[in-house]
Design a protein around this motif. Sequence first.
Motif, short mmCIF file in Angstrom:
data_model
loop_
_atom_site.label_atom_id
_atom_site.label_comp_id
_atom_site.label_asym_id
_atom_site.label_seq_id
_atom_site.Cartn_x
_atom_site.Cartn_y
_atom_site.Cartn_z
N TYR A 154 13.06 -3.34 34.90
CA TYR A 154 13.23 -2.53 33.69
C TYR A 154 14.39 -1.55 33.86
N ASP A 155 15.07 -1.24 32.77
CA ASP A 155 16.27 -0.42 32.79
C ASP A 155 15.94 1.01 32.36
N PHE A 156 15.81 1.90 33.33
CA PHE A 156 15.50 3.29 33.02
C PHE A 156 16.75 4.16 32.89
N ASP A 157 17.91 3.55 33.08
CA ASP A 157 19.17 4.27 32.84
C ASP A 157 19.58 4.22 31.36
N ILE A 205 2.63 9.55 40.94
CA ILE A 205 2.44 10.05 42.30
C ILE A 205 3.53 9.46 43.18
N TYR A 206 4.15 10.29 44.01
CA TYR A 206 5.28 9.83 44.81
C TYR A 206 4.85 9.42 46.22
N GLU A 207 5.75 8.73 46.89
CA GLU A 207 5.46 8.17 48.21
C GLU A 207 4.93 9.25 49.16
N GLY A 208 3.92 8.86 49.93
CA GLY A 208 3.34 9.78 50.89
C GLY A 208 2.17 10.58 50.35
N HIS A 209 1.84 10.38 49.08
CA HIS A 209 0.76 11.13 48.45
C HIS A 209 -0.17 10.16 47.71
N TRP A 220 5.32 -1.99 35.14
CA TRP A 220 6.29 -1.11 34.49
C TRP A 220 6.16 0.31 35.04
N ALA A 221 4.92 0.80 35.16
CA ALA A 221 4.70 2.16 35.66
C ALA A 221 5.17 2.30 37.10
N ARG A 222 4.98 1.25 37.91
CA ARG A 222 5.44 1.31 39.30
C ARG A 222 6.95 1.52 39.35
N GLN A 223 7.69 0.76 38.55
CA GLN A 223 9.14 0.90 38.54
C GLN A 223 9.57 2.25 37.96
N GLU A 224 8.87 2.71 36.95
CA GLU A 224 9.20 4.01 36.36
C GLU A 224 9.02 5.13 37.37
N VAL A 225 7.92 5.12 38.09
CA VAL A 225 7.66 6.18 39.08
C VAL A 225 8.71 6.13 40.19
N ALA A 226 9.10 4.94 40.61
CA ALA A 226 10.15 4.83 41.63
C ALA A 226 11.46 5.42 41.12
N SER A 280 13.52 8.90 42.47
CA SER A 280 14.94 9.01 42.79
C SER A 280 15.57 10.17 42.01
N ASN A 281 15.06 10.45 40.80
CA ASN A 281 15.53 11.63 40.07
C ASN A 281 15.13 12.91 40.80
N VAL A 282 13.93 12.94 41.35
CA VAL A 282 13.51 14.10 42.15
C VAL A 282 14.42 14.26 43.35
N ASP A 283 14.78 13.14 44.01
CA ASP A 283 15.72 13.20 45.14
C ASP A 283 17.04 13.84 44.70
N PHE A 284 17.55 13.39 43.55
CA PHE A 284 18.81 13.94 43.03
C PHE A 284 18.68 15.43 42.76
N LEU A 285 17.59 15.83 42.08
CA LEU A 285 17.41 17.24 41.73
C LEU A 285 17.30 18.11 42.98
N GLU A 286 16.52 17.65 43.93
CA GLU A 286 16.35 18.42 45.17
C GLU A 286 17.69 18.61 45.88
N GLU A 287 18.48 17.55 45.97
CA GLU A 287 19.77 17.63 46.63
C GLU A 287 20.75 18.51 45.85
N PHE A 288 20.73 18.39 44.53
CA PHE A 288 21.63 19.18 43.70
C PHE A 288 21.36 20.67 43.89
N VAL A 289 20.10 21.06 43.88
CA VAL A 289 19.75 22.48 44.03
C VAL A 289 20.19 22.99 45.40
N LYS A 290 19.95 22.20 46.43
CA LYS A 290 20.33 22.61 47.79
C LYS A 290 21.84 22.78 47.94
N GLU A 291 22.60 21.87 47.36
CA GLU A 291 24.04 21.84 47.59
C GLU A 291 24.83 22.71 46.62
#
Length: 396
Positions: free
Chosen positions: A3-6, A213-217, A295-301, A305-316
């Motif tokens: 599925y295309d979430f972009d 829910i994200y990986e590890g939880h 569909w939900a599995r791909q959406e959460v993944a 990745s958006n959370v990864d981007f946001l976390e990195e953006f705030v740090k940098e």
Amino acid sequence: MKYDFDRKVDRKQTNDMKWHSEAVASYLHREIPEEMIPMWLADTDFACAPVIVEALERRVKKEIFGYCAPMKSFYQAVNYWQKMRFGWDVKAEWITYLPSVVAGINIAVRTFTEEGDGVIIQQPVYDPFATIVKNDNRKVVNNGLVIRDGRFAMNLEELEMLAACPENKMLVLCSPHNPTGRVWTKEELTAVAEICLKHNVMIVSDEIHGDIIYEGHRQYPILSLDERYEQNFIHLTAPGKTFNVAGLKGSISIIPNKDIRDAFVKTQTAMSLDVKNTFGIEAVIAAYSPEGAEWARQEVAYMQSNVDFLEEFVKENMPGASMIRPEGTFLGWLDLSGLGLGDEEIFKRVVLEAAVICVPGPWFGPGGEEHLRINVGCPRSMLKEAMERIRSVLYR
């Protein structure tokens, strides 16, 4: 199928309130620029899952839309989802159709507490919790979250004291937690449940974000952890957040105890909240299916990745700002207190100047000062543009 979430969907061509400046202005009580990027309302900006769209198209072609009721397929879908996702075997008779989770909280407060009683909430938390309690002439009792080892945590020692007060009759639990994104562990939920059982405090658990829910939880429906909890507590959920079908008004209560369920339904009927939405029923059945699960599995993944981007953006790019990484939900909880700007200036710069519509932290109660809640349930390009705008006004 991938599925295309972009892909961006033009929501300005619909009556979606998230994307109309008049609706935002009414919500925030300020004039809002037309070129806004709306990151406020907790729905996503992804095209709806094809399995749901196709189900609704089939239903439209039947050409009649009278009063409807959930049938066997609805209850089977809810059971399938709870068993597949959480290993919880939910019986059909436990399930009640609701227009929304917020309505379910309101019904529970009115049914199982009296005016003047205390209702415990854990702020900063989704602002309708406090609004419902106040509007129903109950008392908001805050068991505020704390930060331990770099994570938001429940203050269980304080909760024990609050639960021991006879006038405090209910805890409205947010699991996963909105806006912080905490996913409570099995041990935390068990501790909360045992405290509330000990002091005869009912738990009403809002688990509408429980599929995100994200990986590890891992998400644990609190009622599923012990048969005793099934007999004392209420579970509220919906596909609305996961599948972005909140406008179809299809939510669910799961109440195993017949006496509690009967009292709940009696109040629901008295409040005229018992009419079912024709398309909401179809959406629940379609969402809670193997196709919906993929569909939900791909959406959460994608959102992870958006959370990864946001976390990195705030740090940098945002010195003095921080974010404790969300473990679930599609919400980021930005801490801007290190900038020394204050809530009004943050609102002025981000919402009015940058036209990025985030929910101001104080709306979530104590602990929300100098924070913003931002929605990452959107195409990456939209999130990137929003963060660039925020950075430009905060560090000008």
